[in-house]
Design a protein around this motif. Structure first.
Motif, PDB file in Angstrom:
ATOM      1  N   GLN A 171     -41.519  84.648 -83.849  1.00 45.40           N
ATOM      2  CA  GLN A 171     -40.071  84.658 -84.018  1.00 45.40           C
ATOM      3  C   GLN A 171     -39.375  85.052 -82.712  1.00 45.40           C
ATOM      4  N   ALA A 172     -39.931  86.026 -82.023  1.00 41.15           N
ATOM      5  CA  ALA A 172     -39.376  86.434 -80.732  1.00 41.15           C
ATOM      6  C   ALA A 172     -39.471  85.291 -79.727  1.00 41.15           C
ATOM      7  N   TYR A 173     -40.571  84.552 -79.790  1.00 38.14           N
ATOM      8  CA  TYR A 173     -40.762  83.385 -78.914  1.00 38.14           C
ATOM      9  C   TYR A 173     -39.670  82.345 -79.147  1.00 38.14           C
ATOM     10  N   VAL A 174     -39.299  82.116 -80.401  1.00 42.48           N
ATOM     11  CA  VAL A 174     -38.247  81.164 -80.725  1.00 42.48           C
ATOM     12  C   VAL A 174     -36.933  81.585 -80.066  1.00 42.48           C
ATOM     13  N   ILE A 175     -36.584  82.854 -80.189  1.00 44.21           N
ATOM     14  CA  ILE A 175     -35.348  83.358 -79.580  1.00 44.21           C
ATOM     15  C   ILE A 175     -35.419  83.245 -78.069  1.00 44.21           C
ATOM     16  N   ALA A 176     -36.553  83.646 -77.482  1.00 44.19           N
ATOM     17  CA  ALA A 176     -36.712  83.600 -76.034  1.00 44.19           C
ATOM     18  C   ALA A 176     -36.643  82.161 -75.518  1.00 44.19           C
ATOM     19  N   HIS A 177     -37.149  81.208 -76.294  1.00 42.81           N
ATOM     20  CA  HIS A 177     -37.074  79.797 -75.915  1.00 42.81           C
ATOM     21  C   HIS A 177     -35.620  79.333 -75.851  1.00 42.81           C
ATOM     22  N   GLU A 178     -34.824  79.693 -76.850  1.00 42.29           N
ATOM     23  CA  GLU A 178     -33.415  79.300 -76.845  1.00 42.29           C
ATOM     24  C   GLU A 178     -32.666  79.978 -75.707  1.00 42.29           C
ATOM     25  N   VAL A 179     -33.000  81.219 -75.416  1.00 38.77           N
ATOM     26  CA  VAL A 179     -32.410  81.898 -74.258  1.00 38.77           C
ATOM     27  C   VAL A 179     -32.815  81.165 -72.988  1.00 38.77           C
ATOM     28  N   GLY A 180     -34.025  80.604 -72.973  1.00 40.12           N
ATOM     29  CA  GLY A 180     -34.466  79.811 -71.834  1.00 40.12           C
ATOM     30  C   GLY A 180     -33.537  78.633 -71.570  1.00 40.12           C
ATOM     31  N   HIS A 181     -33.034  78.011 -72.628  1.00 47.22           N
ATOM     32  CA  HIS A 181     -32.066  76.919 -72.448  1.00 47.22           C
ATOM     33  C   HIS A 181     -30.764  77.451 -71.838  1.00 47.22           C
ATOM     34  N   HIS A 182     -30.385  78.663 -72.196  1.00 50.49           N
ATOM     35  CA  HIS A 182     -29.201  79.265 -71.594  1.00 50.49           C
ATOM     36  C   HIS A 182     -29.429  79.501 -70.103  1.00 50.49           C
ATOM     37  N   VAL A 183     -30.611  79.964 -69.756  1.00 53.83           N
ATOM     38  CA  VAL A 183     -30.946  80.172 -68.343  1.00 53.83           C
ATOM     39  C   VAL A 183     -30.838  78.845 -67.592  1.00 53.83           C
ATOM     40  N   GLN A 184     -31.317  77.758 -68.202  1.00 51.65           N
ATOM     41  CA  GLN A 184     -31.209  76.439 -67.581  1.00 51.65           C
ATOM     42  C   GLN A 184     -29.748  76.057 -67.354  1.00 51.65           C
ATOM     43  N   THR A 185     -28.883  76.418 -68.301  1.00 50.65           N
ATOM     44  CA  THR A 185     -27.456  76.131 -68.140  1.00 50.65           C
ATOM     45  C   THR A 185     -26.879  76.917 -66.979  1.00 50.65           C
ATOM     46  N   LEU A 186     -27.202  78.196 -66.897  1.00 49.19           N
ATOM     47  CA  LEU A 186     -26.677  79.038 -65.825  1.00 49.19           C
ATOM     48  C   LEU A 186     -27.160  78.583 -64.448  1.00 49.19           C
ATOM     49  N   LEU A 187     -28.380  78.073 -64.390  1.00 52.84           N
ATOM     50  CA  LEU A 187     -28.952  77.641 -63.115  1.00 52.84           C
ATOM     51  C   LEU A 187     -28.541  76.215 -62.747  1.00 52.84           C
ATOM     52  N   GLY A 188     -27.814  75.543 -63.624  1.00 55.73           N
ATOM     53  CA  GLY A 188     -27.367  74.189 -63.345  1.00 55.73           C
ATOM     54  C   GLY A 188     -28.397  73.118 -63.647  1.00 55.73           C
ATOM     55  N   ILE A 189     -29.519  73.513 -64.215  1.00 55.87           N
ATOM     56  CA  ILE A 189     -30.587  72.559 -64.515  1.00 55.87           C
ATOM     57  C   ILE A 189     -30.164  71.620 -65.644  1.00 55.87           C
ATOM     58  N   SER A 190     -29.552  72.161 -66.669  1.00 57.33           N
ATOM     59  CA  SER A 190     -29.168  71.358 -67.829  1.00 57.33           C
ATOM     60  C   SER A 190     -28.219  70.230 -67.453  1.00 57.33           C
ATOM     61  N   SER A 191     -27.211  70.540 -66.659  1.00 63.89           N
ATOM     62  CA  SER A 191     -26.236  69.503 -66.280  1.00 63.89           C
ATOM     63  C   SER A 191     -26.887  68.430 -65.423  1.00 63.89           C
ATOM     64  N   GLN A 192     -27.795  68.818 -64.547  1.00 62.24           N
ATOM     65  CA  GLN A 192     -28.495  67.842 -63.714  1.00 62.24           C
ATOM     66  C   GLN A 192     -29.340  66.899 -64.570  1.00 62.24           C
ATOM     67  N   VAL A 193     -30.004  67.461 -65.565  1.00 62.09           N
ATOM     68  CA  VAL A 193     -30.843  66.644 -66.433  1.00 62.09           C
ATOM     69  C   VAL A 193     -29.984  65.682 -67.255  1.00 62.09           C
ATOM     70  N   ARG A 194     -28.881  66.159 -67.790  1.00 60.56           N
ATOM     71  CA  ARG A 194     -28.017  65.281 -68.583  1.00 60.56           C
ATOM     72  C   ARG A 194     -27.473  64.131 -67.737  1.00 60.56           C
ATOM     73  N   GLN A 195     -27.114  64.428 -66.502  1.00 64.50           N
ATOM     74  CA  GLN A 195     -26.633  63.371 -65.611  1.00 64.50           C
ATOM     75  C   GLN A 195     -27.731  62.348 -65.346  1.00 64.50           C
ATOM     76  N   ALA A 196     -28.946  62.828 -65.126  1.00 59.96           N
ATOM     77  CA  ALA A 196     -30.073  61.930 -64.875  1.00 59.96           C
ATOM     78  C   ALA A 196     -30.384  61.084 -66.099  1.00 59.96           C
ATOM     79  N   GLN A 197     -30.274  61.677 -67.284  1.00 58.66           N
ATOM     80  CA  GLN A 197     -30.575  60.941 -68.516  1.00 58.66           C
ATOM     81  C   GLN A 197     -29.622  59.773 -68.731  1.00 58.66           C
ATOM     82  N   ASN A 198     -28.395  59.915 -68.254  1.00 59.71           N
ATOM     83  CA  ASN A 198     -27.411  58.849 -68.419  1.00 59.71           C
ATOM     84  C   ASN A 198     -27.705  57.629 -67.558  1.00 59.71           C
ATOM     85  N   LYS A 199     -28.641  57.759 -66.630  1.00 59.72           N
ATOM     86  CA  LYS A 199     -28.914  56.681 -65.671  1.00 59.72           C
ATOM     87  C   LYS A 199     -30.259  55.998 -65.892  1.00 59.72           C
ATOM     88  N   VAL A 200     -30.984  56.432 -66.908  1.00 60.11           N
ATOM     89  CA  VAL A 200     -32.338  55.913 -67.091  1.00 60.11           C
ATOM     90  C   VAL A 200     -32.518  55.370 -68.510  1.00 60.11           C
TER      91      VAL A 200
END
Length: 299
Positions: A171-200
C-alpha cells in the motif's frame, strides 16, 4: 512495516462521505475488473472514466465522515504518515538538485471524486492529476489488493493489528508510486513526455507511457531506500511484498489473467518483470540518476 508514531502530513484532503455501494453503476468491489480492462486496452484513466476536458473542478472540499470508524481512522493515519514520509525524503533530494520540493495534496474519497482532470470513480484505482498536482485515493483499493489481487506477502501476520496486516508495504508502494508521478511533474518530465506522445504513433506513445510508469516505480523504490535509512521502517518480507505487487499489476500479468494472452503493443505500464526491476533498482541504488528509464538499455 512499521509506520506508527511518525509525523503525519497535513496535505490530506478528506472527501470521504457517506458509505455508498455504487456510483454510476460501478460497485466499489468492481474496481479490479475495471482496472484490468483499462490496462488491457491501454486506455487512459480519463477515457476509461468518461472524463471530458470541459468538466470543471469542484471548488469546495467535501467533509470527512462525521463519525469515523476505527478502520477509517487507521486508513487516514496510515495515508497521512506515508505521505509525510515522502515529503521528508523528497525535500532534501530536491534541495541537492538545487530546487525546492512542493508537496502534493492527497485526496481521500469514497466511490466518486471530482478532480481538475475531470470526474472519476473508484474504478480508476489511485491516480495522480498533474492539472491540480493532487493524488486521488479511494482506500477501498487497499482492500482489493488483498482480497482480489492476492497481494499479501509471505509474512506471518497473526501478531499484527489492522493496518499493520498483509500488504501494508504494498500500500505504501502505491502511494509512493503516485508521488513519483508528482516528482516527474515538478522536474518537467511529464510535460516533455506528453509533448513527445503527440508527435508519434499510438504504439510509440504507449511505450513512452510505459517508461513514465517504470520511472515512477523506480522513484518509489528510491523513496523506500531513503525512508528506511531515516526511520528503519522496513521489516522482513516488505520488499518481497512490493515486488509481489509489482508482478500482479504488470500489463502482461493482467492481460494473461483476463484473456490468456498478452498484447505488448498495448502495454502502458510495463511488464511484471520491468516493474519489479525498476522498483528494485531504485531501492538498491537510492540514486535518482539511476531512474532514467528513457535512455537506458535496460528493458
Amino acid at each position: 512495516m512499521q509506520w506508527r508514531g511518525r509525523r503525519q502530513s497535513s496535505n490530506i484532503e478528506d472527501r470521504r462521505g457517506g458509505r455508498a455501494t455504487k456510483v454510476g453503476g460501478v460497485s466499489v468491489f468492481g474496481l479490479i475488473l475495471a482496472l484490468i480492462v483499462w490496462k488491457v486496452f491501454g486506455i487512459s484513466p480519463e477515457t476509461t472514466l468518461g472524463i471530458t476536458q470541459n468538466i470543471t473542478q469542484q471548488h469546495h472540499t467535501a467533509q470527512a465522515p462525521s463519525h469515523e470508524t476505527v478502520d477509517q481512522t487507521e486508513s487516514r493515519e496510515f495515508v497521512a504518515t506515508i505521505l509525510a514520509d515522502t515529503e521528508d525524503v523528497w525535500a532534501p533530494i530536491f534541495q541537492q538538485l538545487g530546487g525546492t520540493y512542493q508537496a502534493p495534496k492527497l485526496v481521500m474519497f469514497t466511490d466518486f471524486v471530482q478532480s481538475a482532470c475531470g470526474s472519476a470513480n473508484s474504478a480508476s484505482g489511485p491516480f495522480y492529476c498533474p492539472a491540480d498536482q493532487k493524488i486521488y485515493l479511494d482506500t477501498s483499493f487497499f482492500k482489493a489488493m488483498r482480497t482480489q489481487m492476492g497481494i499479501t506477502g509471505e509474512r506471518n501476520h497473526t501478531q499484527l493489528n489492522r493496518q499493520d496486516q498483509a500488504a501494508d508495504f504494498a500500500q505504501a508502494y502505491v502511494i509512493a508510486h503516485e508521488v513519483g508521478h508528482h516528482v516527474q511533474t515538478l522536474l518537467g518530465i511529464s510535460s516533455q513526455v506528453r509533448q513527445a506522445q503527440n508527435k508519434v504513433s499510438k504504439i510509440a506513445a504507449n511505450n513512452l507511457s510505459v517508461r513514465m510508469e517504470l520511472q515512477a516505480d523506480c522513484f518509489a523504490g528510491l523513496w523506500a531506500r531513503h525512508n528506511h535509512e531515516r526511520t528503519q521502517f522496513l521489516q522482513k518480507g516488505d520488499i518481497e511484498e512490493a515486488l509481489d505487487a509489482a508482478e500482479k499489476i504488470g500489463d502482461d500479468y493482467l492481460q494473461h489473467k483476463a484473456h490468456g494472452h498478452a498484447v505488448p503493443d498495448s502495454f502502458t505500464h510495463g511488464t511484471s518483470q520491468q516493474r519489479q526491476y525498476w522498483f528494485y533498482r531504485g531501492f538498491e541504488s537510492g540514486d535518482i540518476n539511476q531512474c532514467d528509464t528513457f535512455t537506458t538499455n535496460q528493458p
